[in-house]
Design an enzyme around this catalytic site. Structure first.
Site, PDB file in Angstrom:
ATOM      1  N   HIS A  44       0.857  -1.186   0.000  1.00  0.00           N
ATOM      2  CA  HIS A  44       0.000   0.000   0.000  1.00  0.00           C
ATOM      3  C   HIS A  44       0.895   1.239   0.000  1.00  0.00           C
ATOM      4  O   HIS A  44       2.078   1.174   0.356  1.00  0.00           O
ATOM      5  CB  HIS A  44      -0.930  -0.017   1.211  1.00  0.00           C
ATOM      6  CG  HIS A  44      -2.028  -1.039   1.084  1.00  0.00           C
ATOM      7  ND1 HIS A  44      -3.050  -1.167   1.988  1.00  0.00           N
ATOM      8  CD2 HIS A  44      -2.255  -1.980   0.134  1.00  0.00           C
ATOM      9  CE1 HIS A  44      -3.871  -2.135   1.600  1.00  0.00           C
ATOM     10  NE2 HIS A  44      -3.402  -2.645   0.485  1.00  0.00           N
ATOM     11  N   GLU A  46       1.194   3.889   1.851  1.00  0.00           N
ATOM     12  CA  GLU A  46       1.821   4.323   3.103  1.00  0.00           C
ATOM     13  C   GLU A  46       3.083   3.515   3.368  1.00  0.00           C
ATOM     14  O   GLU A  46       4.118   4.045   3.786  1.00  0.00           O
ATOM     15  CB  GLU A  46       0.850   4.128   4.285  1.00  0.00           C
ATOM     16  CG  GLU A  46      -0.466   4.880   4.172  1.00  0.00           C
ATOM     17  CD  GLU A  46      -1.573   4.073   3.479  1.00  0.00           C
ATOM     18  OE1 GLU A  46      -1.273   3.360   2.492  1.00  0.00           O
ATOM     19  OE2 GLU A  46      -2.725   4.166   3.925  1.00  0.00           O
ATOM     20  N   ARG A 182      -8.259   2.177 -22.974  1.00  0.00           N
ATOM     21  CA  ARG A 182      -8.580   0.771 -22.676  1.00  0.00           C
ATOM     22  C   ARG A 182      -7.713   0.242 -21.536  1.00  0.00           C
ATOM     23  O   ARG A 182      -8.181  -0.520 -20.696  1.00  0.00           O
ATOM     24  CB  ARG A 182      -8.375  -0.092 -23.927  1.00  0.00           C
ATOM     25  CG  ARG A 182      -9.438   0.133 -24.984  1.00  0.00           C
ATOM     26  CD  ARG A 182      -9.147  -0.684 -26.238  1.00  0.00           C
ATOM     27  NE  ARG A 182     -10.195  -0.486 -27.237  1.00  0.00           N
ATOM     28  CZ  ARG A 182     -10.157  -0.980 -28.464  1.00  0.00           C
ATOM     29  NH1 ARG A 182      -9.117  -1.711 -28.875  1.00  0.00           N
ATOM     30  NH2 ARG A 182     -11.158  -0.764 -29.299  1.00  0.00           N
ATOM     31  N   THR A 194     -21.541  -5.295 -33.997  1.00  0.00           N
ATOM     32  CA  THR A 194     -20.182  -4.739 -34.069  1.00  0.00           C
ATOM     33  C   THR A 194     -19.151  -5.871 -34.077  1.00  0.00           C
ATOM     34  O   THR A 194     -18.228  -5.884 -34.906  1.00  0.00           O
ATOM     35  CB  THR A 194     -19.938  -3.791 -32.876  1.00  0.00           C
ATOM     36  OG1 THR A 194     -20.898  -2.742 -32.951  1.00  0.00           O
ATOM     37  CG2 THR A 194     -18.542  -3.221 -32.889  1.00  0.00           C
ATOM     38  N   ASP A 198     -17.494  -5.837 -37.717  1.00  0.00           N
ATOM     39  CA  ASP A 198     -16.192  -5.153 -37.672  1.00  0.00           C
ATOM     40  C   ASP A 198     -15.057  -6.119 -37.335  1.00  0.00           C
ATOM     41  O   ASP A 198     -13.902  -5.803 -37.563  1.00  0.00           O
ATOM     42  CB  ASP A 198     -16.196  -4.036 -36.609  1.00  0.00           C
ATOM     43  CG  ASP A 198     -17.169  -2.919 -36.945  1.00  0.00           C
ATOM     44  OD1 ASP A 198     -17.879  -3.037 -37.956  1.00  0.00           O
ATOM     45  OD2 ASP A 198     -17.214  -1.929 -36.184  1.00  0.00           O
ATOM     46  N   ARG A 205      -3.371  -2.731 -28.108  1.00  0.00           N
ATOM     47  CA  ARG A 205      -2.053  -2.958 -28.730  1.00  0.00           C
ATOM     48  C   ARG A 205      -1.305  -1.690 -29.125  1.00  0.00           C
ATOM     49  O   ARG A 205      -0.099  -1.731 -29.315  1.00  0.00           O
ATOM     50  CB  ARG A 205      -2.212  -3.890 -29.949  1.00  0.00           C
ATOM     51  CG  ARG A 205      -3.072  -3.331 -31.046  1.00  0.00           C
ATOM     52  CD  ARG A 205      -3.590  -4.413 -31.980  1.00  0.00           C
ATOM     53  NE  ARG A 205      -4.551  -3.826 -32.932  1.00  0.00           N
ATOM     54  CZ  ARG A 205      -5.827  -3.559 -32.635  1.00  0.00           C
ATOM     55  NH1 ARG A 205      -6.304  -3.839 -31.435  1.00  0.00           N
ATOM     56  NH2 ARG A 205      -6.625  -3.026 -33.532  1.00  0.00           N
ATOM     57  N   GLU A 280     -17.951   0.352 -26.256  1.00  0.00           N
ATOM     58  CA  GLU A 280     -17.477   0.961 -27.509  1.00  0.00           C
ATOM     59  C   GLU A 280     -18.426   0.727 -28.683  1.00  0.00           C
ATOM     60  O   GLU A 280     -18.000   0.679 -29.830  1.00  0.00           O
ATOM     61  CB  GLU A 280     -16.072   0.444 -27.827  1.00  0.00           C
ATOM     62  CG  GLU A 280     -15.036   0.873 -26.793  1.00  0.00           C
ATOM     63  CD  GLU A 280     -13.601   0.812 -27.299  1.00  0.00           C
ATOM     64  OE1 GLU A 280     -13.391   0.796 -28.521  1.00  0.00           O
ATOM     65  OE2 GLU A 280     -12.702   0.765 -26.448  1.00  0.00           O
ATOM     66  N   LEU A 286     -25.112   0.906 -26.996  1.00  0.00           N
ATOM     67  CA  LEU A 286     -24.960   2.200 -26.314  1.00  0.00           C
ATOM     68  C   LEU A 286     -26.332   2.745 -25.914  1.00  0.00           C
ATOM     69  O   LEU A 286     -26.525   3.214 -24.782  1.00  0.00           O
ATOM     70  CB  LEU A 286     -24.244   3.195 -27.241  1.00  0.00           C
ATOM     71  CG  LEU A 286     -22.756   2.899 -27.491  1.00  0.00           C
ATOM     72  CD1 LEU A 286     -22.250   3.652 -28.718  1.00  0.00           C
ATOM     73  CD2 LEU A 286     -21.918   3.262 -26.274  1.00  0.00           C
TER      74      LEU A 286
HETATM   75  N1  LIG Z   1     -18.449   4.730 -34.944  1.00  0.00           N
HETATM   76  C1  LIG Z   1     -18.320   4.012 -33.862  1.00  0.00           C
HETATM   77  O1  LIG Z   1     -17.797   4.461 -32.848  1.00  0.00           O
HETATM   78  C2  LIG Z   1     -18.797   2.596 -33.858  1.00  0.00           C
HETATM   79  C3  LIG Z   1     -18.478   1.778 -32.769  1.00  0.00           C
HETATM   80  C4  LIG Z   1     -18.944   0.459 -32.769  1.00  0.00           C
HETATM   81  C5  LIG Z   1     -19.704   0.021 -33.826  1.00  0.00           C
HETATM   82  N2  LIG Z   1     -19.972   0.843 -34.878  1.00  0.00           N
HETATM   83  C6  LIG Z   1     -20.789   0.390 -35.993  1.00  0.00           C
HETATM   84  O2  LIG Z   1     -22.081   0.160 -35.486  1.00  0.00           O
HETATM   85  C7  LIG Z   1     -22.693  -0.844 -36.255  1.00  0.00           C
HETATM   86  C8  LIG Z   1     -23.328  -1.834 -35.338  1.00  0.00           C
HETATM   87  O3  LIG Z   1     -24.199  -1.169 -34.465  1.00  0.00           O
HETATM   88  P1  LIG Z   1     -25.632  -1.736 -34.162  1.00  0.00           P
HETATM   89  O4  LIG Z   1     -26.345  -0.722 -33.382  1.00  0.00           O
HETATM   90  O5  LIG Z   1     -26.232  -2.193 -35.438  1.00  0.00           O
HETATM   91  O6  LIG Z   1     -25.349  -3.072 -33.321  1.00  0.00           O
HETATM   92  P2  LIG Z   1     -24.616  -3.436 -31.937  1.00  0.00           P
HETATM   93  O7  LIG Z   1     -25.004  -2.512 -30.871  1.00  0.00           O
HETATM   94  O8  LIG Z   1     -23.180  -3.664 -32.186  1.00  0.00           O
HETATM   95  O9  LIG Z   1     -25.254  -4.879 -31.680  1.00  0.00           O
HETATM   96  C9  LIG Z   1     -26.646  -4.954 -31.562  1.00  0.00           C
HETATM   97  C10 LIG Z   1     -27.075  -6.389 -31.473  1.00  0.00           C
HETATM   98  O10 LIG Z   1     -26.712  -6.910 -30.206  1.00  0.00           O
HETATM   99  C11 LIG Z   1     -27.748  -7.803 -29.760  1.00  0.00           C
HETATM  100  N3  LIG Z   1     -28.488  -7.386 -28.588  1.00  0.00           N
HETATM  101  C12 LIG Z   1     -29.308  -8.184 -27.915  1.00  0.00           C
HETATM  102  N4  LIG Z   1     -29.842  -7.555 -26.884  1.00  0.00           N
HETATM  103  C13 LIG Z   1     -29.420  -6.310 -26.908  1.00  0.00           C
HETATM  104  C14 LIG Z   1     -29.667  -5.198 -26.093  1.00  0.00           C
HETATM  105  N5  LIG Z   1     -30.486  -5.244 -25.042  1.00  0.00           N
HETATM  106  N6  LIG Z   1     -29.056  -4.044 -26.406  1.00  0.00           N
HETATM  107  C15 LIG Z   1     -28.246  -3.985 -27.464  1.00  0.00           C
HETATM  108  N7  LIG Z   1     -27.976  -5.033 -28.271  1.00  0.00           N
HETATM  109  C16 LIG Z   1     -28.551  -6.198 -27.998  1.00  0.00           C
HETATM  110  C17 LIG Z   1     -28.752  -7.857 -30.879  1.00  0.00           C
HETATM  111  O11 LIG Z   1     -28.363  -8.946 -31.695  1.00  0.00           O
HETATM  112  P3  LIG Z   1     -29.216 -10.318 -31.612  1.00  0.00           P
HETATM  113  O12 LIG Z   1     -30.552 -10.000 -32.126  1.00  0.00           O
HETATM  114  O13 LIG Z   1     -28.433 -11.259 -32.435  1.00  0.00           O
HETATM  115  O14 LIG Z   1     -29.269 -10.682 -30.180  1.00  0.00           O
HETATM  116  C18 LIG Z   1     -28.567  -6.546 -31.566  1.00  0.00           C
HETATM  117  O15 LIG Z   1     -28.991  -6.576 -32.891  1.00  0.00           O
HETATM  118  C19 LIG Z   1     -21.629  -1.419 -37.151  1.00  0.00           C
HETATM  119  O16 LIG Z   1     -21.770  -0.860 -38.433  1.00  0.00           O
HETATM  120  C20 LIG Z   1     -20.346  -0.917 -36.560  1.00  0.00           C
HETATM  121  O17 LIG Z   1     -19.342  -0.730 -37.535  1.00  0.00           O
HETATM  122  C21 LIG Z   1     -19.539   2.120 -34.903  1.00  0.00           C
END
Ligand SMILES: NC(=O)c1ccc[n+]([C@@H]2O[C@H](COP(=O)([O-])OP(=O)(O)OC[C@H]3O[C@@H](n4cnc5c(N)ncnc54)[C@H](OP(=O)(O)O)[C@@H]3O)[C@@H](O)[C@H]2O)c1
Length: 350
Positions: A44, A46, A182, A194, A198, A205, A280, A286
């Site tokens: 710790h 101290e 991170r 995602t 992606d 890294r 993320e 989100l």
């Molecule tokens: N610009 C950025 O910072 C950033 C960051 C990350 C991703 N992206 C982009 O975002 C896109 C994906 O986003 P998205 O909104 O379509 O999908 P997402 O949030 O990555 O995933 C959503 C999926 O997660 C599952 N899920 C189940 N329960 C959920 C809940 N309660 N809350 C949230 N998700 C749940 C569902 O799939 P099931 O139905 O199979 O259960 C839902 O379709 C991609 O194009 C990626 O490239 C951008």
């Protein structure tokens, strides 16, 4: 105390689930010892501080004041409690920023010091101390990890093209910053789409530091096993509805995907002593946490190139704008949730 907080910060990313703590021993206006909690399991602050007092200064300890940003511990673990050690060393005065929220310590460390006749002062730079250890205090007082949201959006408010293909919105410098972030959190989480589209590595890294736990949602286990989240680069949790098992570094956690899913995930993280999580994306994940007001901080990059249509960026609720900065050609905005009890707005170190 400012020096204590700076020393404590040297342990960022390494001390969880413990807090970051620094200690400074002062005799007659001169610092005769400094220390900090370097990593979980290490001395710790101290004790580290007392070890660093030079032999010719040891006789000054009983006439010295110890500054420490967190109340000295009072529970017997592998070593005697720090409060007992300070009594043993006969330190004259102890100045503390924050009392410890941890049930086994709270107030007891101070009581041990006072009982031994040591003068105790609390509350010096209290807000700064709470901010520094906001993950730790959140964890113990709200029984859940500290939640940071992070995304990159175009100037016209989209996070991805309509077909949800991968689009790099932020620049290389911003990506390095994200990797550094991170290393400061205990876990990083993404949604199923995602992880699927992606194929992110979710590693740190591009930075030096500790790799957080990776978490991906995958309700029906449709993520291909050759996707990066299944490699050996980090311990990984796959949150799903079908199985509970441990397969190498991948833990499958079965939970119900209903309207309590977010709370259930946070409970599992709390049970595993995960102090903080950075979420993320994507937008669905989100928005789920924003909709339940389960977030503490949001770090949003706005890139330079508009795409005119696509997947809309999430909208925050109840937020305070903490500050803006630039990173490459991106703008970075940091928001705090107004209901977060630690919303002291600091100069954030990037
Ligand atoms: N610009 C950025 O910072 C950033 C960051 C990350 C991703 N992206 C982009 O975002 C896109 C994906 O986003 P998205 O909104 O379509 O999908 P997402 O949030 O990555 O995933 C959503 C999926 O997660 C599952 N899920 C189940 N329960 C959920 C809940 N309660 N809350 C949230 N998700 C749940 C569902 O799939 P099931 O139905 O199979 O259960 C839902 O379709 C991609 O194009 C990626 O490239 C951008």
């Amino acid at each position: 105390m400012r020096r204590c907080l700076d020393l404590a910060y040297k342990g960022r990313g390494y001390t969880a689930p413990n807090p970051m703590v620094g200690a400074v021993l002062v005799h007659d206006g001169r610092i005769i010892g400094e220390g900090w909690h370097h990593y979980y399991g290490a001395d710790h602050a101290e004790v580290d501080c007392l070890k660093n007092v030079k032999s010719e200064d040891r006789s000054l300890i009983p006439a010295s004041t110890m500054y420490v940003n967190l109340e000295p511990c009072a529970h017997y673990g592998k070593t005697p409690p720090c409060a007992v050690r300070l009594v043993h060393e006969q330190v004259r005065k102890v100045v503390i920023a924050n009392t410890d929220p941890f049930e086994k310590v709270s107030g007891n460390g101070i009581e041990i010091l006072k009982q031994a006749g040591i003068t105790v002062q609390t509350g010096l730079m209290e807000k700064e101390g709470l901010w520094l250890n906001r993950r730790f205090f959140s964890f113990h007082t709200r029984k859940r990890p500290y939640i940071i949201l992070k995304w990159a959006q175009t100037p016209d408010g989209f996070i991805a093209p309509a077909d949800r293909s991968r689009l790099q919105i932020s620049g290389q410098g911003s990506q390095q910053l994200v990797h550094k972030w991170r290393t400061e959190e205990s876990a990083i989480m993404v949604g199923t789409t995602t992880a699927l589209n992606d194929n992110p590595q979710l590693t740190a890294r591009l930075a030096v530091g500790k790799q957080p736990l990776r978490i991906a949602l995958d309700r029906t286990l449709r993520l291909p096993l050759d996707h990066h989240v299944f490699n050996n680069a980090a311990d990984t949790w796959i949150i799903n509805e079908l199985k509970d098992s441990l397969e190498g570094n991948v833990r499958y956690l079965k939970i119900a995907f209903n309207d309590q899913m977010a709370e259930r995930i946070l409970q599992r993280l709390y049970d595993a002593q995960i102090l903080s999580v950075i979420i993320e994306g994507g937008a669905a994940l989100l928005n789920t946490f924003i909709g339940k007001r389960l977030w503490d901080e949001a770090r949003i990059f706005t890139g330079a190139i508009s795409i005119h249509s696509g997947l809309s960026a999430p909208l925050l609720n109840n937020e305070i704008h903490a500050f803006s900065a630039t990173s490459d050609s991106d703008k970075l905005d940091v928001y705090l949730n107004r209901s977060n009890p630690y919303h002291y707005i600091p100069e954030m170190e990037l």
